[in-house]
Write a protein that holds these residues in place. Structure first.
Motif, PDB file in Angstrom:
ATOM      1  N   ASP A  86       0.813  -1.234   0.021  1.00 56.47           N
ATOM      2  CA  ASP A  86       0.127   0.259   0.039  1.00 56.47           C
ATOM      3  C   ASP A  86       0.899   1.223  -0.080  1.00 56.47           C
ATOM      4  O   ASP A  86       0.854   2.306  -0.669  1.00 56.47           O
ATOM      5  CB  ASP A  86      -1.077  -0.004   1.288  1.00 56.47           C
ATOM      6  CG  ASP A  86      -1.993  -1.103   1.096  1.00 56.47           C
ATOM      7  OD1 ASP A  86      -2.135  -1.630   0.047  1.00 56.47           O
ATOM      8  OD2 ASP A  86      -2.764  -1.380   2.175  1.00 56.47           O
ATOM      9  N   ASN A  89       2.545   1.478  -3.520  1.00 53.98           N
ATOM     10  CA  ASN A  89       1.344   2.224  -4.275  1.00 53.98           C
ATOM     11  C   ASN A  89       1.059   3.756  -4.401  1.00 53.98           C
ATOM     12  O   ASN A  89       0.753   4.251  -5.290  1.00 53.98           O
ATOM     13  CB  ASN A  89       0.068   1.319  -4.325  1.00 53.98           C
ATOM     14  CG  ASN A  89       0.296  -0.011  -4.618  1.00 53.98           C
ATOM     15  OD1 ASN A  89       1.203  -0.358  -5.734  1.00 53.98           O
ATOM     16  ND2 ASN A  89      -0.602  -0.940  -4.337  1.00 53.98           N
ATOM     17  N   THR A  90       1.103   4.102  -2.964  1.00 53.11           N
ATOM     18  CA  THR A  90       0.817   5.611  -2.587  1.00 53.11           C
ATOM     19  C   THR A  90       1.950   6.291  -3.075  1.00 53.11           C
ATOM     20  O   THR A  90       1.796   7.541  -3.796  1.00 53.11           O
ATOM     21  CB  THR A  90       0.687   5.790  -1.076  1.00 53.11           C
ATOM     22  OG1 THR A  90      -0.463   4.896  -0.644  1.00 53.11           O
ATOM     23  CG2 THR A  90       0.368   6.996  -0.874  1.00 53.11           C
ATOM     24  N   MET A  92       3.996   5.670  -5.671  1.00 61.14           N
ATOM     25  CA  MET A  92       3.915   5.601  -7.082  1.00 61.14           C
ATOM     26  C   MET A  92       2.736   6.548  -7.635  1.00 61.14           C
ATOM     27  O   MET A  92       3.113   7.187  -8.629  1.00 61.14           O
ATOM     28  CB  MET A  92       3.925   4.092  -7.574  1.00 61.14           C
ATOM     29  CG  MET A  92       5.124   3.075  -7.068  1.00 61.14           C
ATOM     30  SD  MET A  92       5.301   1.868  -7.974  1.00 61.14           S
ATOM     31  CE  MET A  92       5.246   2.282  -9.644  1.00 61.14           C
ATOM     32  N   GLU A  93       1.806   6.536  -7.003  1.00 61.10           N
ATOM     33  CA  GLU A  93       0.576   7.295  -7.615  1.00 61.10           C
ATOM     34  C   GLU A  93       1.031   8.870  -7.183  1.00 61.10           C
ATOM     35  O   GLU A  93       0.675   9.712  -8.051  1.00 61.10           O
ATOM     36  CB  GLU A  93      -0.727   6.848  -6.576  1.00 61.10           C
ATOM     37  CG  GLU A  93      -1.298   5.872  -7.019  1.00 61.10           C
ATOM     38  CD  GLU A  93      -2.495   5.518  -6.079  1.00 61.10           C
ATOM     39  OE1 GLU A  93      -2.811   6.057  -5.217  1.00 61.10           O
ATOM     40  OE2 GLU A  93      -3.147   4.131  -6.187  1.00 61.10           O
ATOM     41  N   GLU A  94       1.832   9.225  -6.239  1.00 58.38           N
ATOM     42  CA  GLU A  94       2.123  10.558  -5.968  1.00 58.38           C
ATOM     43  C   GLU A  94       3.348  10.936  -7.073  1.00 58.38           C
ATOM     44  O   GLU A  94       3.279  11.933  -7.509  1.00 58.38           O
ATOM     45  CB  GLU A  94       2.897  10.619  -4.432  1.00 58.38           C
ATOM     46  CG  GLU A  94       1.730  10.623  -3.371  1.00 58.38           C
ATOM     47  CD  GLU A  94       2.339  10.663  -2.088  1.00 58.38           C
ATOM     48  OE1 GLU A  94       3.569  10.410  -1.865  1.00 58.38           O
ATOM     49  OE2 GLU A  94       1.527  10.574  -0.863  1.00 58.38           O
ATOM     50  N   ALA A  96       3.541   9.784 -10.055  1.00 57.75           N
ATOM     51  CA  ALA A  96       2.660   9.600 -11.197  1.00 57.75           C
ATOM     52  C   ALA A  96       2.175  11.087 -11.268  1.00 57.75           C
ATOM     53  O   ALA A  96       2.176  11.845 -12.316  1.00 57.75           O
ATOM     54  CB  ALA A  96       1.976   8.571 -11.447  1.00 57.75           C
ATOM     55  N   GLY A  97       1.630  11.313 -10.359  1.00 66.16           N
ATOM     56  CA  GLY A  97       0.870  12.859 -10.254  1.00 66.16           C
ATOM     57  C   GLY A  97       1.746  14.080 -10.225  1.00 66.16           C
ATOM     58  O   GLY A  97       1.615  14.936 -11.031  1.00 66.16           O
ATOM     59  N   ASP A 100       2.916  13.962 -13.701  1.00 68.49           N
ATOM     60  CA  ASP A 100       1.965  14.245 -14.716  1.00 68.49           C
ATOM     61  C   ASP A 100       2.157  12.887 -15.615  1.00 68.49           C
ATOM     62  O   ASP A 100       1.982  12.814 -16.852  1.00 68.49           O
ATOM     63  CB  ASP A 100       1.913  15.382 -15.587  1.00 68.49           C
ATOM     64  CG  ASP A 100       0.337  15.671 -16.288  1.00 68.49           C
ATOM     65  OD1 ASP A 100      -0.428  15.446 -15.830  1.00 68.49           O
ATOM     66  OD2 ASP A 100       0.376  16.243 -17.272  1.00 68.49           O
ATOM     67  N   LYS A 102      -0.040  10.237 -15.319  1.00 68.27           N
ATOM     68  CA  LYS A 102      -1.507   9.451 -15.011  1.00 68.27           C
ATOM     69  C   LYS A 102      -2.114   9.302 -16.174  1.00 68.27           C
ATOM     70  O   LYS A 102      -2.271   9.729 -17.238  1.00 68.27           O
ATOM     71  CB  LYS A 102      -2.525  10.132 -14.130  1.00 68.27           C
ATOM     72  CG  LYS A 102      -1.898  10.159 -12.520  1.00 68.27           C
ATOM     73  CD  LYS A 102      -2.982  10.983 -11.943  1.00 68.27           C
ATOM     74  CE  LYS A 102      -2.420  10.989 -10.588  1.00 68.27           C
ATOM     75  NZ  LYS A 102      -3.440  11.453  -9.641  1.00 68.27           N
TER      76      LYS A 102
END
Length: 102
Positions: A86, A89-90, A92-94, A96-97, A100, A102
């Motif tokens: 988890d 993933n957090t 990686m999402e941050e 990616a954001g 940019d 996404k």
């Protein structure tokens, strides 16, 4: 012993006859026992049925306790793994954001 020879029948058979076909140590053939094994065998043969059953019960209980401990540890490790997944993933999402992606 590890086998590094050929895979043909003759080679495998020779290896098995020399390395694997070792006489089994047992109460029926104690002459096949190594000195340490013979001492254990004689110790067990000297015990009564009740004593042997008690030994078996203690061994079984220890096995059950170890199995329960293993399962507790396995569950805890699965929880820790999920937390790490988890967190990854957090991150990686941050990332990616942030870039940019996404």
């Amino acid at each position: 012993e590890v086998y590094y020879g050929s895979n043909d029948y003759e080679s495998l058979s020779d290896f098995a006859k020399q390395s694997i076909s070792i006489p089994i140590c047992s109460a029926l053939v104690p002459e096949n026992c190594m000195e340490d094994d013979l001492a254990v065998l004689n110790s067990l043969l000297a015990k009564s049925t009740e004593e042997l059953l008690e030994i078996e019960e203690k061994a079984h209980q220890q096995m059950m306790e170890l199995q329960a401990e293993y399962e507790r540890n396995e569950t805890e490790l699965a929880k820790q793994q999920q937390i790490l997944v988890d967190e990854m993933n957090t991150v990686m999402e941050e990332a990616a954001g942030e870039f940019d992606l996404k």
